[in-house]
Design a protein around this motif. Structure first.
Motif, PDB file in Angstrom:
ATOM      1  N   VAL A  98       0.853  -1.174   0.000  1.00 30.78           N
ATOM      2  CA  VAL A  98       0.000   0.000   0.000  1.00 30.78           C
ATOM      3  C   VAL A  98       0.896   1.233   0.000  1.00 30.78           C
ATOM      4  O   VAL A  98       2.093   1.155   0.280  1.00 30.78           O
ATOM      5  CB  VAL A  98      -0.942   0.017   1.220  1.00 30.78           C
ATOM      6  CG1 VAL A  98      -1.761  -1.275   1.291  1.00 30.78           C
ATOM      7  CG2 VAL A  98      -0.172   0.219   2.525  1.00 30.78           C
ATOM      8  N   GLU A  99       0.306   2.381  -0.309  1.00 40.91           N
ATOM      9  CA  GLU A  99       1.063   3.632  -0.284  1.00 40.91           C
ATOM     10  C   GLU A  99       0.307   4.660   0.524  1.00 40.91           C
ATOM     11  O   GLU A  99      -0.887   4.896   0.299  1.00 40.91           O
ATOM     12  CB  GLU A  99       1.304   4.147  -1.702  1.00 40.91           C
ATOM     13  CG  GLU A  99       2.167   5.397  -1.737  1.00 40.91           C
ATOM     14  CD  GLU A  99       2.591   5.792  -3.138  1.00 40.91           C
ATOM     15  OE1 GLU A  99       2.797   7.003  -3.362  1.00 40.91           O
ATOM     16  OE2 GLU A  99       2.710   4.892  -3.990  1.00 40.91           O
ATOM     17  N   SER A 100       1.002   5.272   1.480  1.00 39.06           N
ATOM     18  CA  SER A 100       0.421   6.289   2.343  1.00 39.06           C
ATOM     19  C   SER A 100       1.369   7.469   2.426  1.00 39.06           C
ATOM     20  O   SER A 100       2.542   7.312   2.775  1.00 39.06           O
ATOM     21  CB  SER A 100       0.171   5.716   3.749  1.00 39.06           C
ATOM     22  OG  SER A 100      -0.288   6.724   4.632  1.00 39.06           O
ATOM     23  N   ASN A 101       0.865   8.647   2.083  1.00 41.17           N
ATOM     24  CA  ASN A 101       1.674   9.880   2.119  1.00 41.17           C
ATOM     25  C   ASN A 101       2.982   9.718   1.345  1.00 41.17           C
ATOM     26  O   ASN A 101       4.050  10.173   1.785  1.00 41.17           O
ATOM     27  CB  ASN A 101       1.971  10.276   3.568  1.00 41.17           C
ATOM     28  CG  ASN A 101       0.716  10.635   4.339  1.00 41.17           C
ATOM     29  OD1 ASN A 101      -0.190  11.265   3.791  1.00 41.17           O
ATOM     30  ND2 ASN A 101       0.649  10.236   5.584  1.00 41.17           N
ATOM     31  N   GLY A 102       2.900   9.035   0.202  1.00 42.48           N
ATOM     32  CA  GLY A 102       4.062   8.876  -0.639  1.00 42.48           C
ATOM     33  C   GLY A 102       5.019   7.788  -0.211  1.00 42.48           C
ATOM     34  O   GLY A 102       6.060   7.594  -0.853  1.00 42.48           O
ATOM     35  N   THR A 103       4.703   7.074   0.867  1.00 44.82           N
ATOM     36  CA  THR A 103       5.575   6.009   1.363  1.00 44.82           C
ATOM     37  C   THR A 103       4.954   4.654   1.076  1.00 44.82           C
ATOM     38  O   THR A 103       3.816   4.385   1.479  1.00 44.82           O
ATOM     39  CB  THR A 103       5.810   6.140   2.880  1.00 44.82           C
ATOM     40  OG1 THR A 103       6.391   7.419   3.150  1.00 44.82           O
ATOM     41  CG2 THR A 103       6.753   5.057   3.374  1.00 44.82           C
ATOM     42  N   PRO A 156      -7.025   6.485   4.520  1.00 45.39           N
ATOM     43  CA  PRO A 156      -5.803   6.030   5.196  1.00 45.39           C
ATOM     44  C   PRO A 156      -6.039   4.820   6.105  1.00 45.39           C
ATOM     45  O   PRO A 156      -5.298   4.611   7.048  1.00 45.39           O
ATOM     46  CB  PRO A 156      -5.454   7.262   6.049  1.00 45.39           C
ATOM     47  CG  PRO A 156      -6.798   7.784   6.472  1.00 45.39           C
ATOM     48  CD  PRO A 156      -7.719   7.534   5.306  1.00 45.39           C
ATOM     49  N   HIS A 157      -7.064   4.018   5.809  1.00 46.35           N
ATOM     50  CA  HIS A 157      -7.463   2.950   6.723  1.00 46.35           C
ATOM     51  C   HIS A 157      -7.021   1.576   6.235  1.00 46.35           C
ATOM     52  O   HIS A 157      -7.092   1.269   5.039  1.00 46.35           O
ATOM     53  CB  HIS A 157      -8.979   2.964   6.918  1.00 46.35           C
ATOM     54  CG  HIS A 157      -9.481   4.234   7.529  1.00 46.35           C
ATOM     55  ND1 HIS A 157     -10.357   5.080   6.885  1.00 46.35           N
ATOM     56  CD2 HIS A 157      -9.205   4.803   8.724  1.00 46.35           C
ATOM     57  CE1 HIS A 157     -10.612   6.120   7.658  1.00 46.35           C
ATOM     58  NE2 HIS A 157      -9.918   5.974   8.775  1.00 46.35           N
ATOM     59  N   LEU A 158      -6.614   0.745   7.190  1.00 48.97           N
ATOM     60  CA  LEU A 158      -6.244  -0.641   6.933  1.00 48.97           C
ATOM     61  C   LEU A 158      -7.092  -1.531   7.826  1.00 48.97           C
ATOM     62  O   LEU A 158      -7.123  -1.352   9.049  1.00 48.97           O
ATOM     63  CB  LEU A 158      -4.761  -0.863   7.222  1.00 48.97           C
ATOM     64  CG  LEU A 158      -4.237  -2.269   6.917  1.00 48.97           C
ATOM     65  CD1 LEU A 158      -4.097  -2.478   5.414  1.00 48.97           C
ATOM     66  CD2 LEU A 158      -2.895  -2.508   7.611  1.00 48.97           C
ATOM     67  N   LEU A 159      -7.778  -2.493   7.210  1.00 52.70           N
ATOM     68  CA  LEU A 159      -8.686  -3.383   7.932  1.00 52.70           C
ATOM     69  C   LEU A 159      -8.171  -4.809   7.882  1.00 52.70           C
ATOM     70  O   LEU A 159      -7.766  -5.295   6.822  1.00 52.70           O
ATOM     71  CB  LEU A 159     -10.079  -3.328   7.293  1.00 52.70           C
ATOM     72  CG  LEU A 159     -11.113  -4.343   7.798  1.00 52.70           C
ATOM     73  CD1 LEU A 159     -11.630  -3.934   9.176  1.00 52.70           C
ATOM     74  CD2 LEU A 159     -12.272  -4.475   6.819  1.00 52.70           C
ATOM     75  N   VAL A 160      -8.196  -5.493   9.024  1.00 53.02           N
ATOM     76  CA  VAL A 160      -7.945  -6.932   9.069  1.00 53.02           C
ATOM     77  C   VAL A 160      -9.081  -7.578   9.863  1.00 53.02           C
ATOM     78  O   VAL A 160      -9.662  -6.959  10.750  1.00 53.02           O
ATOM     79  CB  VAL A 160      -6.576  -7.281   9.700  1.00 53.02           C
ATOM     80  CG1 VAL A 160      -5.445  -6.797   8.820  1.00 53.02           C
ATOM     81  CG2 VAL A 160      -6.454  -6.703  11.099  1.00 53.02           C
ATOM     82  N   SER A 213     -12.484  -8.095  14.007  1.00 50.24           N
ATOM     83  CA  SER A 213     -11.858  -7.125  13.106  1.00 50.24           C
ATOM     84  C   SER A 213     -11.144  -6.018  13.878  1.00 50.24           C
ATOM     85  O   SER A 213     -11.506  -5.688  15.007  1.00 50.24           O
ATOM     86  CB  SER A 213     -12.919  -6.495  12.198  1.00 50.24           C
ATOM     87  OG  SER A 213     -13.568  -7.476  11.422  1.00 50.24           O
ATOM     88  N   ARG A 214     -10.153  -5.429  13.193  1.00 50.43           N
ATOM     89  CA  ARG A 214      -9.470  -4.245  13.702  1.00 50.43           C
ATOM     90  C   ARG A 214      -9.255  -3.275  12.555  1.00 50.43           C
ATOM     91  O   ARG A 214      -8.914  -3.682  11.439  1.00 50.43           O
ATOM     92  CB  ARG A 214      -8.132  -4.607  14.340  1.00 50.43           C
ATOM     93  CG  ARG A 214      -8.283  -5.487  15.564  1.00 50.43           C
ATOM     94  CD  ARG A 214      -6.994  -5.607  16.355  1.00 50.43           C
ATOM     95  NE  ARG A 214      -7.209  -6.434  17.550  1.00 50.43           N
ATOM     96  CZ  ARG A 214      -6.369  -6.522  18.569  1.00 50.43           C
ATOM     97  NH1 ARG A 214      -5.235  -5.832  18.541  1.00 50.43           N
ATOM     98  NH2 ARG A 214      -6.643  -7.287  19.605  1.00 50.43           N
ATOM     99  N   LEU A 215      -9.452  -1.993  12.848  1.00 50.27           N
ATOM    100  CA  LEU A 215      -9.252  -0.952  11.852  1.00 50.27           C
ATOM    101  C   LEU A 215      -8.150  -0.011  12.334  1.00 50.27           C
ATOM    102  O   LEU A 215      -8.192   0.506  13.451  1.00 50.27           O
ATOM    103  CB  LEU A 215     -10.539  -0.162  11.611  1.00 50.27           C
ATOM    104  CG  LEU A 215     -10.456   0.868  10.479  1.00 50.27           C
ATOM    105  CD1 LEU A 215     -10.349   0.173   9.129  1.00 50.27           C
ATOM    106  CD2 LEU A 215     -11.663   1.799  10.496  1.00 50.27           C
ATOM    107  N   PHE A 216      -7.160   0.198  11.471  1.00 48.44           N
ATOM    108  CA  PHE A 216      -6.037   1.081  11.775  1.00 48.44           C
ATOM    109  C   PHE A 216      -6.057   2.285  10.837  1.00 48.44           C
ATOM    110  O   PHE A 216      -6.488   2.181   9.684  1.00 48.44           O
ATOM    111  CB  PHE A 216      -4.704   0.345  11.594  1.00 48.44           C
ATOM    112  CG  PHE A 216      -4.579  -0.904  12.413  1.00 48.44           C
ATOM    113  CD1 PHE A 216      -4.162  -0.848  13.741  1.00 48.44           C
ATOM    114  CD2 PHE A 216      -4.870  -2.150  11.865  1.00 48.44           C
ATOM    115  CE1 PHE A 216      -4.049  -2.005  14.497  1.00 48.44           C
ATOM    116  CE2 PHE A 216      -4.751  -3.308  12.610  1.00 48.44           C
ATOM    117  CZ  PHE A 216      -4.338  -3.232  13.934  1.00 48.44           C
TER     118      PHE A 216
END
Length: 457
Positions: A239-244, A287-291, A298-301
């Motif tokens: 994934v890419e977040s803020n260019g990273t 900007p969310h990542l779900l597992v 479930s957890r949302l980051f």
């Protein structure tokens, strides 16, 4: 705007005509538009290009024919849970042929996409002693240009030439990295990233994740300890977040992000999974990542910053697969759609959650029909609707919204043949993710792989 040059030979000062015949240009634009509209796509890896579970082709039917799908071809194969990959006019799939006791042969097959004819095979011996559901490979092949990468159940990683099946290089995780194979076998499909091939290898002590030179098989980097936790069965994604760019690995003790170029740990959030069973693929909606896990919910980051970090926004409160509160996914990767999340829970309940807090909006058993442990289905987005194959061997077109589940069409796709390990109405299940490519669906069970047309009449 294209520049129009003056025709050669015009005399200086000659009168210029202001008339312009637009018909050729209009015809060209219409052909270009039609070509774009009818563009076809391959399905080169797990859940399609980018592992997003999105099918973007046009020219696809709106409802299934009343007489069922038109089967283009069927080809006999052996057992396995791995899905097919489709690229460059070929279909790649792996299977297992038993020999004696727990031993047998795993194979990768290359088939002609149009006819299903076997073009080549490559096989290697395996011993499934100590493994659960010991009936075939789990990991979908990954195609990258003229190479296809295959991971077997016991940790054999192969790079083969697409055209001929010639082995270009091979690594054995047990032999080369002292890996301990988890009880349900190696299941995470290798991931191509630039010059690297990244795999969950379970290498000990510090090779849970290993990056190889995709051309030579040489080790580029190793990351994360395997002495304190297993790799699990989820698929790595980038994934890419803020260019990273971040390589997300969900293993049995945590969700971690690594620099895909160096293997350096960027951030890690602890998440201890019961029975070491993270399976569903992490879902990214910036900007969310779900597992989501079978027992632990479930957890949302929220992932942000440079260097990146992850903040836990919410988590389910239940650690029980029966008494569930939000979404307890097993094999089904959830869908993150705007302000809502959709997924299949531990007993086959299709559920809708509010992304803001994980609370449940609705649930239905209509998708899987029976409330049974491990009941599952695979969701693939196509425009504003979803193509969903459930483990009863059915293919469904449906729309999902906060208002509820809207089923558009359902048809029989393939016979369920795998032992579910628990009581089920049909005595067998189909736990293989299909491929959607070139307006066809490619699906397999333990007996055959087929191609069926999904092209609009």
């Amino acid at each position: 705007m294209a520049r129009v040059n003056q025709p050669a030979g015009r005399k200086s000062g000659a009168r210029r005509s202001t008339r312009f015949d637009a018909r050729p240009l209009v015809l060209f634009l219409l052909v270009a538009a039609l070509s774009t509209q009818l563009a076809a796509d391959d399905w080169p890896e797990w859940r399609g290009a980018g592992r997003r579970g999105v099918w973007e082709e046009s020219g696809v039917l709106e409802v299934f024919p009343s007489q069922g799908l038109t089967i283009k071809w069927r080809t006999p194969i052996g057992a396995g849970y791995s899905g097919p990959a489709v690229a460059a006019g070929r279909v790649f799939v792996t299977d297992f042929r038993p020999a004696e006791a727990t031993r047998g042969i795993e194979r990768v097959l290359s088939l002609d996409e149009q006819s299903g004819r076997v073009l080549w095979t490559h096989e290697w011996p395996v011993d499934y002693q100590g493994l659960q559901y010991a009936s075939g490979p789990r990991a979908t092949p990954t195609v990258d240009g003229d190479r296809v990468y295959v991971l077997g159940t016991t940790g054999v990683l192969l790079c083969l030439e697409v055209r001929s099946g010639k082995v270009l290089w091979e690594r054995d995780f047990v032999r080369d990295f002292a890996a301990e194979i988890p009880v349900w076998g190696m299941s995470s499909a290798p991931l191509v990233d630039g010059p690297r091939l990244i795999a969950l290898a379970a290498g000990r002590p510090d090779g849970k994740v290993i990056a190889f030179d995709k051309l030579t098989g040489e080790t580029i980097w190793r990351a994360l300890s395997s002495t304190d936790s297993e790799p699990g069965y989820s698929q790595p994604v980038i994934v890419e977040s803020n260019g990273t760019r971040q390589l997300v690995v969900w293993h049995t003790a945590a969700v971690a992000a690594l620099d895909p170029e160096t293997g350096r740990l960027q951030w890690e959030q602890p998440f201890k999974i019961q029975m070491n069973s993270p399976i569903a693929t992490p879902v990214w909606q910036p900007p969310h990542l779900l597992v989501s896990a079978f027992f632990n919910g479930s957890r949302l980051f929220r992932v942000q910053g440079a260097p990146p970090s992850a903040e836990l926004l919410w988590k389910g409160s239940s650690d029980n697969a029966i008494d569930t509160d939000g979404l307890h996914a097993l094999m089904t990767t959830p869908v993150f759609d705007g302000e809502h999340i959709y997924g299949v829970c531990s007993y086959g309940q299709l559920r809708c959650l509010r992304a803001a807090d994980g609370s449940r909006v609705w649930e239905t058993q209509q998708l899987t029909k029976e409330k049974a442990r491990n009941a599952s289905a695979f969701l693939v987005r196509h425009g504003d609707r979803f193509f969903i194959n459930n483990d009863r061997g059915e293919l469904i077109i449906a729309k999902l919204s906060p208002a509820g589940y809207e089923e558009i069409s359902r048809t029989h796709l393939i016979e369920p043949t795998s032992d579910p390990g628990a009581r089920r109405e049909l005595k067998a299940v189909n736990w293989s993710h299909p491929a959607y490519a070139n307006r066809h669906i490619f699906a397999r069970n333990d007996k055959e792989i087929l191609s069926a047309s999904l092209e609009r009449p």
